[in-house]
Scaffold this active site. Structure first.
Site, PDB file in Angstrom:
ATOM      1  N   LYS A 181       0.824  -1.216   0.000  1.00 50.22           N
ATOM      2  CA  LYS A 181       0.000   0.000   0.000  1.00 50.22           C
ATOM      3  C   LYS A 181       0.863   1.274   0.000  1.00 50.22           C
ATOM      4  O   LYS A 181       2.069   1.213   0.159  1.00 50.22           O
ATOM      5  CB  LYS A 181      -0.946  -0.013   1.205  1.00 50.22           C
ATOM      6  CG  LYS A 181      -2.000  -1.122   1.102  1.00 50.22           C
ATOM      7  CD  LYS A 181      -2.954  -0.866  -0.040  1.00 50.22           C
ATOM      8  CE  LYS A 181      -4.118  -1.830  -0.104  1.00 50.22           C
ATOM      9  NZ  LYS A 181      -3.851  -3.133  -0.732  1.00 50.22           N
TER      10      LYS A 181
HETATM   11  C1  LIG Z   1      -9.939  -2.541  -1.815  1.00 49.24           C
HETATM   12  C2  LIG Z   1      -9.331  -3.284  -0.666  1.00 49.24           C
HETATM   13  N1  LIG Z   1     -10.018  -3.360   0.478  1.00 49.24           N
HETATM   14  C3  LIG Z   1      -9.522  -4.001   1.554  1.00 49.24           C
HETATM   15  C4  LIG Z   1      -8.286  -4.602   1.506  1.00 49.24           C
HETATM   16  C5  LIG Z   1      -7.790  -5.338   2.709  1.00 49.24           C
HETATM   17  O1  LIG Z   1      -6.666  -4.754   3.263  1.00 49.24           O
HETATM   18  P1  LIG Z   1      -5.814  -5.510   4.370  1.00 49.24           P
HETATM   19  O2  LIG Z   1      -4.880  -6.434   3.651  1.00 49.24           O
HETATM   20  O3  LIG Z   1      -5.084  -4.412   5.090  1.00 49.24           O
HETATM   21  O4  LIG Z   1      -6.762  -6.236   5.236  1.00 49.24           O
HETATM   22  C6  LIG Z   1      -7.522  -4.533   0.340  1.00 49.24           C
HETATM   23  C7  LIG Z   1      -6.203  -5.162   0.306  1.00 49.24           C
HETATM   24  O5  LIG Z   1      -5.514  -5.252  -0.643  1.00 49.24           O
HETATM   25  C8  LIG Z   1      -8.055  -3.869  -0.781  1.00 49.24           C
HETATM   26  O6  LIG Z   1      -7.392  -3.811  -1.935  1.00 49.24           O
END
Ligand SMILES: Cc1ncc(COP(=O)(O)O)c(C=O)c1O
Length: 375
Positions: A181
């Site tokens: 990210k």
């Molecule tokens: C659009 C979206 N929402 C939620 C997430 C979930 O993030 P995390 O890996 O921090 O749980 C991601 C992860 O890539 C994502 O791309």
């Protein structure tokens, strides 16, 4: 040439910050997390931030904090990572999909009202690749139907649209600090909101529903804590916060470099009929988290392999969720139900995008993508 799909940008200063915490007494949620929460809120122009272990946790807890549970429906998009819809299921509710706009891949706000029923309790828009959804329209619909708006802003820390940033029109915005990210602590997440009541509830929900965290228990004379509600173990720790704090300082510089790279890609692919690209709308600042091109669906998978063979890291963000086995089997979804999301899912390729990418590497990616399209 070998071009990784992603290289992180953790600097020696970020590492030194984390080392300082590791040399101190307190590793779990404490002052460093509080400082990050303050600075992240300031950056976003919001009042409160609650640090958690992932965006998945952020989404899950936000839904719980707004009282969403069994029997409820949450309107969202099938063009996202599974975390978005899975979080609705963790809360015990049902995700209801609405198709997306062909120009942006974001949820089509004009279709939301048709999907609303008496069970609908929230809208969960996702700011895909870093471009914000039409939050003005979504807020209007939510107010009319008395729904909460929880934004999945995993891609969109730096974004704005019509002068509005994530969390400013929604009730809460959820962020990811996952390894790839825009700022990262390997894993990590946060919820930002203007509601003091929701922020207080989220702080309890992220730590078993306890009335006091470890830092409160340590800093004051011993007093018993209580468990006030059923919570989870989703609290961000001081090491994660220390890694993130510095990155927040130069977040705009890194955004500018990604913006430059995206413009090079756009110049190369926008007017070439072999490709389709999403547009950044007027009045919109994309956080430029991911850059994708769409190619003919029959060629897509072969192109992914050809790009990998030529040393270019690629990904697919995302295949439409409703066509994944679990969702098909559990909810009876079929191909044809959300045609725009399906088309994107069948034709999209994500190209490398990160500040460490040189112009020479970008030009190489462009050349190889064009070569393999015509080979
Ligand atoms: C659009 C979206 N929402 C939620 C997430 C979930 O993030 P995390 O890996 O921090 O749980 C991601 C992860 O890539 C994502 O791309």
């Amino acid at each position: 040439m070998k071009i990784e799909f992603y290289k992180h940008n953790i600097s020696q200063a970020d590492i030194a910050n984390a080392v300082e915490v590791m040399n101190s007494l307190f590793l779990t949620t404490g002052e460093t997390v509080e400082e990050f929460e303050r600075r992240f809120s300031q950056y976003l122009g919001l009042k409160y931030t609650v640090g958690v272990t992932s965006c998945t946790a952020a989404l899950h807890l936000s839904l719980l904090a707004y009282g969403i549970g069994p029997g409820d429906e949450v309107i969202t998009t099938p063009m996202t990572f599974i975390a978005t819809a899975n979080a609705v299921l963790y809360a015990g509710a049902k995700p209801v999909f609405v198709d997306v706009e062909p120009e942006t891949g974001n949820i089509n706000a004009d279709l939301i009202e048709d999907a609303a029923t008496s069970r609908t309790k929230a809208i969960l828009p996702v700011h895909l690749y870093g471009q914000m959804c039409d939050m003005k329209k979504i807020r209007e619909i939510a107010d009319k139907h008395h729904l909460a708006v929880i934004e999945d802003a995993a891609h969109a820390i730096e974004a704005s649209r019509d002068g509005i940033r994530p969390g400013q029109l929604g009730d809460a915005a959820c962020f990811s600090f996952y390894a790839t990210k825009n700022i990262t602590s390997g894993e990590g997440g946060a919820i930002s909101t203007n509601s003091e009541e929701i922020a207080e509830r989220l702080k309890k929900l992220r730590l078993h529903g306890m009335s006091k965290g470890a830092a409160d228990r340590y800093s004051k004379r011993y007093e018993h804590w209580d468990m006030e509600m059923l919570g989870w173990k989703y609290n961000m720790d001081n090491i994660q916060a220390a890694l993130l704090l510095n990155q927040l300082e130069n977040i705009e510089q890194r955004w500018q470099r990604r913006e430059q790279i995206c413009r090079l890609y756009e110049e190369a692919f926008m007017d070439d009929s072999q490709f389709a690209c999403f547009k950044v709308l007027p009045n919109s600042k994309s956080a430029r988290h991911l850059f994708t091109v769409q190619v003919h669906p029959e060629r897509r998978d072969k192109m992914l392999w050809q790009l990998e063979e030529r040393g270019i890291g690629v990904a697919v963000n995302f295949r439409a969720i409703h066509l994944l086995t679990f969702y098909k089997q559990t909810f009876g979804y079929e191909r044809g139900m959300y045609p725009i999301a399906e088309k994107i899912g069948d034709s999209t390729i994500t190209l490398p995008l990160y500040p460490k990418l040189s112009n020479e590497e970008v030009q190489y990616v462009i050349k190889v993508v064009k070569d393999v399209t015509t080979s």
